[in-house]
Scaffold this motif. Structure first.
Motif, PDB file in Angstrom:
ATOM      1  N   THR A 145      31.127  37.023  44.113  1.00  0.00           N
ATOM      2  CA  THR A 145      30.432  38.108  44.809  1.00  0.00           C
ATOM      3  C   THR A 145      30.884  39.461  44.269  1.00  0.00           C
ATOM      4  O   THR A 145      30.059  40.352  43.991  1.00  0.00           O
TER       5      THR A 145
ATOM      6  N   LYS B 193      37.915  48.272  56.125  1.00  0.00           N
ATOM      7  CA  LYS B 193      37.953  47.493  57.366  1.00  0.00           C
ATOM      8  C   LYS B 193      38.077  48.370  58.601  1.00  0.00           C
ATOM      9  O   LYS B 193      37.606  48.029  59.685  1.00  0.00           O
TER      10      LYS B 193
ATOM     11  N   ASN C 133      35.801  40.091  50.951  1.00  0.00           N
ATOM     12  CA  ASN C 133      36.274  41.353  51.519  1.00  0.00           C
ATOM     13  C   ASN C 133      37.792  41.491  51.450  1.00  0.00           C
ATOM     14  O   ASN C 133      38.328  42.574  51.696  1.00  0.00           O
ATOM     15  N   LYS C 134      38.488  40.388  51.143  1.00  0.00           N
ATOM     16  CA  LYS C 134      39.941  40.422  50.994  1.00  0.00           C
ATOM     17  C   LYS C 134      40.373  40.104  49.563  1.00  0.00           C
ATOM     18  O   LYS C 134      41.559  40.021  49.272  1.00  0.00           O
ATOM     19  N   ASP C 135      39.399  39.948  48.684  1.00  0.00           N
ATOM     20  CA  ASP C 135      39.655  39.546  47.296  1.00  0.00           C
ATOM     21  C   ASP C 135      40.068  40.759  46.460  1.00  0.00           C
ATOM     22  O   ASP C 135      39.298  41.261  45.639  1.00  0.00           O
TER      23      ASP C 135
ATOM     24  N   ASN D 233      42.073  34.236  55.422  1.00  0.00           N
ATOM     25  CA  ASN D 233      40.748  34.850  55.533  1.00  0.00           C
ATOM     26  C   ASN D 233      40.479  35.402  56.934  1.00  0.00           C
ATOM     27  O   ASN D 233      39.784  36.410  57.082  1.00  0.00           O
ATOM     28  N   VAL D 234      41.013  34.749  57.961  1.00  0.00           N
ATOM     29  CA  VAL D 234      40.727  35.156  59.350  1.00  0.00           C
ATOM     30  C   VAL D 234      41.891  35.903  59.994  1.00  0.00           C
ATOM     31  O   VAL D 234      41.818  36.252  61.170  1.00  0.00           O
TER      32      VAL D 234
ATOM     33  N   HIS E 134      36.369  36.930  42.870  1.00  0.00           N
ATOM     34  CA  HIS E 134      35.310  36.162  43.545  1.00  0.00           C
ATOM     35  C   HIS E 134      33.956  36.486  42.909  1.00  0.00           C
ATOM     36  O   HIS E 134      33.686  37.656  42.561  1.00  0.00           O
TER      37      HIS E 134
ATOM     38  N   ALA F 224      42.084  29.670  54.065  1.00  0.00           N
ATOM     39  CA  ALA F 224      41.222  29.839  55.235  1.00  0.00           C
ATOM     40  C   ALA F 224      41.945  30.602  56.347  1.00  0.00           C
ATOM     41  O   ALA F 224      41.351  31.428  57.042  1.00  0.00           O
TER      42      ALA F 224
ATOM     43  N   VAL G  23      38.346  32.412  48.660  1.00  0.00           N
ATOM     44  CA  VAL G  23      38.874  33.683  49.168  1.00  0.00           C
ATOM     45  C   VAL G  23      37.727  34.535  49.711  1.00  0.00           C
ATOM     46  O   VAL G  23      36.676  34.665  49.076  1.00  0.00           O
ATOM     47  N   ASP G  24      37.922  35.121  50.895  1.00  0.00           N
ATOM     48  CA  ASP G  24      36.937  36.028  51.480  1.00  0.00           C
ATOM     49  C   ASP G  24      36.733  37.206  50.520  1.00  0.00           C
ATOM     50  O   ASP G  24      37.694  37.906  50.180  1.00  0.00           O
TER      51      ASP G  24
END
Length: 291
Positions: A124, A290, A115-117, A85-86, A122, A82, A112-113
């Protein structure tokens, strides 16, 4: 027979990435930053993660290695994820597998986010890959696609047999090679432990992706002439003649299959080096998206 040299190709890709990173920095852009989380003291995992850190240094990335104890709780590990992730400084991160048995691997990967995987594990990103949408493709399948493209191995209209149905290699490769893409448009058969007419199918194959996890499984009498063979497996076998006491072999009986192959990957030096190179490529992609 043409050797698909993953070591040399990975070195070329790293040089290309390093040049792009330099150009980003010269324009005042952000330096790509990859983080790796490793739980416990698995020797192979430590070696692999250290190789990733060195690769980051070589191409001009920033890198962070987070080492956590074997007995860390699942909740504590999820908290570490977490935080990553931020963390805006981190463009992408991986959680090195395998994890200790008391931790739910799927729960961790889903935390895991996307967008960072940069591992592409993931759901998604797996879903986007299956729909042929822009996403992170997991590093090993991505590396195989890159090898086939750079060596100009024709896949369109070919019959590809994939040995193995893992979520890391077999399943994504069967999807990617059947898609309408530059390295794709193939007719794909995915084989596994319940496949009954395996040899009959491999003898029909123009391209074989061997990711079954059984050392030297694919023999010469299982392939036709001028086949392309991608060997994803790697196993240590005891060998007293070697200084190390072991030798590395793949899922293919290389010496005999190579005599019939048009293209073939060696083990080591084939798919393995490509995996790290494509992880770097995914991290660069995450940074550019990003920014």
């Amino acid at each position: 027979m043409i050797l698909l040299d993953g070591k040399r190709t990975a070195a070329d890709i790293k040089e290309e990435i390093a040049l792009e990173v330099k150009q980003l920095k010269d324009k005042g852009g952000k330096t790509p930053h990859l983080a790796a989380v490793i739980v416990g003291s698995n020797g192979a995992s430590i070696t692999y993660v250290n190789a990733k850190v060195k690769a980051c240094e070589r191409v001009g990335f920033e890198s962070t290695l987070i080492r956590l104890p074997e007995d860390i709780s699942e909740c504590e590990l999820l908290n570490e994820i977490a935080i990553l992730n931020v963390d805006h400084a981190i463009d992408g991160f991986i959680v090195q597998l395998p994890l200790p048995s008391h931790i739910d691997k799927q729960k961790v990967l889903m935390a895991v986010d996307p967008n960072k995987d940069v591992d592409g594990f993931h759901p998604t990103n797996v879903g986007k890959m299956a729909l042929n949408l822009p996403t992170f493709i997991s590093a090993t399948p991505f590396g195989i696609l890159e090898l086939l493209e750079r060596y100009k191995v024709e896949t369109s209209g070919k019959h590809v047999v994939v040995l193995g149905r893992s979520h890391i290699v077999g399943s994504p490769m069967s999807i990617l090679l059947s898609q309408k893409r530059k390295v794709g448009n193939a007719t794909v058969t995915m084989c596994h432990s319940r496949t009954k007419n395996l040899k009959e199918l491999t003898l029909q194959a123009d391209i074989i992706i061997a990711a079954i996890g059984i050392p030297e499984f694919l023999k010469a009498d299982m392939v036709k002439d001028n086949v392309t063979v991608i060997d994803v497996g790697i196993t240590r076998l005891a060998d007293s003649s070697k200084k190390s006491g072991f030798r590395l072999v793949g899922d293919v009986a290389f010496a005999e299959v190579a005599k019939k192959a048009e293209f073939i990957t060696p083990v080591p030096g084939g798919v393995g080096p490509m995996t790290i190179a494509m992880l770097l490529k995914n991290t660069l992609l995450a940074c550019k998206r990003k920014n």
